[in-house]
Enzyme design. Sequence first.
Site, PDB file in Angstrom:
ATOM      1  N   GLY A 476       0.607  -1.076  -0.012  1.00  0.00           N
ATOM      2  CA  GLY A 476      -0.060   0.414  -0.374  1.00  0.00           C
ATOM      3  C   GLY A 476       0.959   1.231   0.252  1.00  0.00           C
ATOM      4  O   GLY A 476       0.416   2.046  -0.302  1.00  0.00           O
ATOM      5  N   SER A 547       9.326  -6.907  -0.612  1.00  0.00           N
ATOM      6  CA  SER A 547      11.374  -7.731  -0.072  1.00  0.00           C
ATOM      7  C   SER A 547      11.798  -7.049   0.846  1.00  0.00           C
ATOM      8  O   SER A 547      12.381  -6.261   1.424  1.00  0.00           O
ATOM      9  CB  SER A 547      12.313  -6.846  -1.534  1.00  0.00           C
TER      10      SER A 547
END
EC number: 2.7.7.4
Length: 634
Positions: A476, A547
Amino acid sequence: MSEPSSYRPEALIAEDIDAYLARHQHKSLLRFITCGSVDDGKSTLIGRLLYDSKMIFEDQLAALESDSKRVGTQGQEIDFALLVDGLAAEREQGITIDVAYRFFATEKRKFIVADTPGHEQYTRNMVTGASTADLAVILIDARKGVLTQTRRHSYLVHLLGIRNIVLAVNKMDLVGYSQDIFDTIVGEYRDFARTIGIDDFIAMPISGFKGDNITGPSSNTPWYGGPSLIAHLEDVPLDETADQARPFRMAVQWVNRPNLDFRGFSGLIASGTVARGDPVRVLPSGRTSTVARIVTLDGDLDRAVAGQSVTLTLSDEIDCSRGDVIAAADSPPQVADQFEATIIWMADEAMLPGRAYWLKIGAQTVSAQVQAPKYQVNVNTLEHLAAKTLELNAIGVANLSVDRGIVFEAYADNRDLGGFILIDRLTNATVAAGMLHFSLRRAQNVHWQAMDVTREAHAALKNQKPAVLWFTGLSGAGKSTIANLVEKKLARMNRHTFLLDGDNVRHGLNKDLGFTDADRVENIRRVGEVAKLMTDAGLIVITAFISPFRAERQMVRQMMAPGEFIEVHIDTPLAEAERRDVKGLYAKARAGQLKNFTGIDSPYEPPEEAEIHIDTTGLTPEQAADVIVERLLG
């Protein structure tokens, strides 16, 4: 410093000082460990050995007597464990935490003994002590018998290649020196030992506290006809001749270049012998030469053997660096980059398959990735258990790969070239120890194919410099939105790009992966490999992935050519990311319906030194894209 109680000045008067020192200097050295379960009396036994061998100085003895009274030892007895348990935490808890090394000597031999922890939490420290030992004294409390840690330490001792084993049934004074109890314990241990491959050991009844069967036979155990512990330690044969019988191996620890006229290669001879004029091979390059000189501090030698530290000079000017191995030319060790290995996990955090660790084997240090374990070993039953990872103190077998070929031999043949440690790349903490079994067949059968059209040629055709724009941030945060705008701007400038998006990749390449920490590591590893291939094709690669772990982002960075990896931190506060939650993922995670969600029940490690930092609370997506493109092309 006070003299030890065995010090006799008249000995130096009665014989020549040089002869006296030489006689003691050339004694053989035995390294051994004491191990077993917690509170089996390991520290007390070592303290007794030091005391009885008269290796305690007068001031140490006075302090020991004082400490013994302070900690509450009854009567006039000395608490010998205090000689070894040096840490304050050890004395407070009455247990050994760290590995304590002590030196002592008798008329026949010198000794270095490692007092290793018995508590399961500190099994990793026990492995450290055992890694260089020639003999193991496995203690068993006569009141408790064979315990889980007894089995664990015995398994590790055998696994680490120690073949001289003493089973010391300790605290016999607390069971009335019962032969029946001793025989029962020895029988139970023998049954277990056979299952792990220990076919030969010597068992002895002892009392470290009272001194029974330590330096001489005890009248309390007339039924025991074996040697005392000291007598056995003095007479047990060392495997020095076996080391010398194997082919010559020496890892280069230092390139010695004091001036332009001398270039030598220094190291410890791990096995075999070497003489002037011997043909040798330098690995991994495979170049050959002959030994010109064998240099030591005391002058040149004609011949050197395993266990000696020397500097070799070669007849030819060939490339040889720290980490290389100089070996017998006609029987060199192997070079490979993929292996099967036994791994002993030592870190509180579980192993993450696919994560890059530093692997250190001798003087060689390389980047390594460990695959999911083939199995984990139950040390009580020796059963092979299915496992997806390894937790603290777990022992398992797994395949691993390194980023370049290393010189190795199976641990069973050569500890120096077969034993390794794994190091966390961010914290530099040692997380595991391991033993190489063999190289995988694909390590010999798969080779790099040379291409006529190079990555430089691909980039020149596209008139651009390859790069990876690695977008990272919370779910987001706006990574995909900004990455898409960046690619559009670059496309309008006739740049050749490709966008790898986290959601899109999981529809194909990574559709088999979930969202556990291990799966996230593998997800990024695969994407990194794809990104590298795309930069080889001359493309500007844009990736948009959460990540979450620094280690994996660092792993991808090291895959790329210097300067080609550009980390872009899309920095958005968690509360703002939740407010933008168009997919409703945060709400599900808060409700417990979505496990392993980054920022909620799975960690996110923000970049510490990203090349580009985008604060989305102060920039619109369009403005952020402009900043990134300007940084890329500026």
